[in-house]
Each structure stands twice: as structure tokens, then as C-alpha cells.
Design a protein around this motif. Structure first.
Motif, mmCIF file in Angstrom:
data_model
loop_
_atom_site.group_PDB
_atom_site.id
_atom_site.type_symbol
_atom_site.label_atom_id
_atom_site.label_comp_id
_atom_site.label_asym_id
_atom_site.label_seq_id
_atom_site.Cartn_x
_atom_site.Cartn_y
_atom_site.Cartn_z
ATOM 1 N N UNK A 82 0.828 -1.206 0.000
ATOM 2 C CA UNK A 82 0.000 0.000 0.000
ATOM 3 C C UNK A 82 0.855 1.246 0.000
ATOM 4 N N UNK A 83 1.953 1.210 0.730
ATOM 5 C CA UNK A 83 2.859 2.351 0.745
ATOM 6 C C UNK A 83 3.411 2.633 -0.645
ATOM 7 N N UNK A 84 3.577 1.574 -1.437
ATOM 8 C CA UNK A 84 4.076 1.723 -2.798
ATOM 9 C C UNK A 84 2.985 2.113 -3.789
ATOM 10 N N UNK A 85 1.765 2.317 -3.302
ATOM 11 C CA UNK A 85 0.683 2.731 -4.175
ATOM 12 C C UNK A 85 -0.122 1.582 -4.760
ATOM 13 N N UNK A 86 0.048 0.385 -4.203
ATOM 14 C CA UNK A 86 -0.689 -0.788 -4.672
ATOM 15 C C UNK A 86 -1.864 -1.041 -3.732
ATOM 16 N N UNK A 87 -3.062 -1.130 -4.281
ATOM 17 C CA UNK A 87 -4.243 -1.427 -3.465
ATOM 18 C C UNK A 87 -4.207 -2.902 -3.094
ATOM 19 N N UNK A 88 -3.896 -3.187 -1.840
ATOM 20 C CA UNK A 88 -3.664 -4.571 -1.422
ATOM 21 C C UNK A 88 -4.513 -4.926 -0.216
ATOM 22 N N UNK A 89 -4.864 -6.212 -0.111
ATOM 23 C CA UNK A 89 -5.569 -6.703 1.061
ATOM 24 C C UNK A 89 -5.075 -8.111 1.383
ATOM 25 N N UNK A 90 -5.152 -8.442 2.637
ATOM 26 C CA UNK A 90 -4.690 -9.753 3.103
ATOM 27 C C UNK A 90 -5.786 -10.781 2.915
ATOM 28 N N UNK A 91 -5.418 -11.939 2.347
ATOM 29 C CA UNK A 91 -6.378 -13.018 2.146
ATOM 30 C C UNK A 91 -5.865 -14.335 2.745
ATOM 31 N N UNK A 104 -3.637 -4.658 -6.543
ATOM 32 C CA UNK A 104 -3.722 -4.161 -7.915
ATOM 33 C C UNK A 104 -2.937 -2.856 -7.987
ATOM 34 N N UNK A 105 -2.005 -2.788 -8.947
ATOM 35 C CA UNK A 105 -1.205 -1.571 -9.033
ATOM 36 C C UNK A 105 -1.894 -0.523 -9.915
ATOM 37 N N UNK A 106 -1.240 0.604 -10.104
ATOM 38 C CA UNK A 106 -1.880 1.725 -10.789
ATOM 39 C C UNK A 106 -2.113 1.453 -12.269
ATOM 40 N N UNK A 185 9.011 -2.394 -6.761
ATOM 41 C CA UNK A 185 9.175 -2.533 -8.204
ATOM 42 C C UNK A 185 10.576 -2.119 -8.644
ATOM 43 N N UNK A 186 11.128 -1.094 -8.021
ATOM 44 C CA UNK A 186 12.481 -0.666 -8.362
ATOM 45 C C UNK A 186 13.496 -1.718 -7.943
ATOM 46 N N UNK A 187 13.294 -2.296 -6.764
ATOM 47 C CA UNK A 187 14.212 -3.317 -6.285
ATOM 48 C C UNK A 187 14.207 -4.543 -7.188
ATOM 49 N N UNK A 188 13.037 -4.879 -7.747
ATOM 50 C CA UNK A 188 12.910 -6.062 -8.586
ATOM 51 C C UNK A 188 13.183 -5.779 -10.060
ATOM 52 N N UNK A 189 13.291 -4.513 -10.417
ATOM 53 C CA UNK A 189 13.526 -4.173 -11.815
ATOM 54 C C UNK A 189 12.271 -4.133 -12.646
ATOM 55 N N UNK A 190 11.110 -4.066 -12.015
ATOM 56 C CA UNK A 190 9.844 -3.964 -12.747
ATOM 57 C C UNK A 190 9.627 -2.506 -13.111
#
Length: 209
Positions: A82-91, A104-106, A185-190
């Protein structure tokens, strides 16, 4: 006359003792209430700090992460996304079918994460990648499938990750991510899809970033 005066003095002293006792009782009651309030406040502060540890994962250190429970670890990963701007929830939980956090990302890409909290020095094996690979896209409709751990990965897992199309976040990357300096995403190169520099899942150099 003297006996009457003495009696009066005794009565005055007795009254003073009664008044003093009443005042002391009132004072003790006030002190007791103040102590009760202070203890309650201290307990609530401790509980709040426990919740804040998960609510503010951007400043978590690896030792703090190691002390999180399994559910707290999943919640921390969710909040980092969420801090990275991804709408996330725990399942995560019974019957999660290989997904602990979904987001889900932007750009509308669906991100599916399997969280693996291990003992310090623990490693996630190839069988976990098989599970995630077999469920992330067919069941959870993932565009990005990730495994996040506070430990490491076995050699087989690292070698086979490109074949499974699963991104791996090990202890080192997690530490950098949780420190708040770099988005995942930056750390992974995405990179952003509009740039045209990234094609899932086999971009050049992607797996060696």
C-alpha cells in the motif's frame, strides 16, 4: 473549669483526627484513581505500539520483522504494498490456495503474494514456488506472482524461479524495502508498462536484478 477545658481539647483533637482521616481517605481515593488511569494509559500505549509496528512497516528493521507473527508478517507486507501505491488486502489463512496478499497496481496489474515467515537463516524451497506458480495465474489471475520471505531461498528455488515466472523477495531485498528508501518494483527491476522496457515475465536482466 479545667476538666471542662480538657474535655473540650479532647473533643477538638478527636474531631481533627476524624477530619484528617476523612481527608486522607479522599486523598487515597484520588491517588488510587490517578494510578488506575495511568496504568490503563500505559497498557493502551503498549497495545497501540504493537499495532503501530504493523501499521507503519516503512520503518521496520529486519530484527523487528523477525519478531512478527505469521499474520502480522502478512499484514506488514500488505501495508508495504500500500505504501508503494498498490491497493492490497490480506487473504491469507486456511484455504488461501497459495496467496496471502492480493493487490492491484496503478496500471491494473494484479499482484499475488505468498508470504513466508521463517526462522532466522531459514530458506524457502522449490516446492513453494511450484504451489505459487500453479495457483497464482490460473486461480488468482495474477499478472505478477511474488514470494516474500524474511529468510532466503534454496539454490533450486533461485534457479527455477524464471521457469515458474515467480519473483523472489529475500531477506536482503525485504530489508531494503521495509527501510522505506526504495519501492519494491524498483528493487525487482519492474518498470512501468507505458515505457515499453518491460515485458512479463522474461525481460532481459530481470531475474538478475
Amino acid at each position: 473549669m479545667l476538666p471542662l477545658l480538657g474535655l473540650a481539647v479532647v473533643l477538638l483533637i478527636a474531631k481533627g483526627v476524624v477530619v484528617l482521616a476523612e481527608r486522607q481517605a479522599w486523598l487515597l481515593a484520588v491517588i488510587g484513581c490517578a494510578l488506575a488511569v495511568a496504568v490503563g494509559y500505559a497498557v493502551r500505549r503498549v497495545r497501540w505500539r504493537g499495532r503501530a509496528l504493523v501499521a507503519r512497516p516503512a520503518w521496520l528493521s529486519l530484527p523487528q520483522i523477525d519478531h512478527l507473527g505469521h499474520q502480522q508478517f502478512e499484514e506488514a507486507v500488505r501495508d508495504l504494498l500500500r505504501r508503494d501505491g498498490i491497493r492490497a488486502h490480506r487473504v491469507g489463512g486456511a484455504g488461501d490456495r497459495g496467496a496471502d496478499v492480493i493487490g492491484s497496481d496503478v496500471w491494473g496489474r494484479r499482484v499475488v503474494v505468498q508470504c513466508k515467515r521463517t526462522a532466522v537463516g531459514g530458506k524457502v524451497g522449490d516446492q513453494v514456488l511450484q504451489v505459487v506458480s500453479g495457483t497464482a495465474r490460473p486461480i488468482h489471475k495474477a499478472d505478477l506472482a511474488l514470494i516474500v520471505t524474511n529468510g532466503g531461498f534454496t539454490r533450486n528455488a533461485l534457479r527455477n524461479a524464471p521457469d515458474y515466472a515467480v519473483l523472489l523477495v529475500d531477506r536482503q531485498l525485504l530489508g531494503r524495502w521495509a527501510a522505506g528508501g526504495e519501492p519494491l518494483y524498483e528493487l525487482l527491476g519492474v518498470v512501468d508498462p507505458p515505457s515499453g522496457r518491460w515485458r512479463w515475465p522474461m525481460a532481459k536482466g530481470f531475474w538478475n536484478s
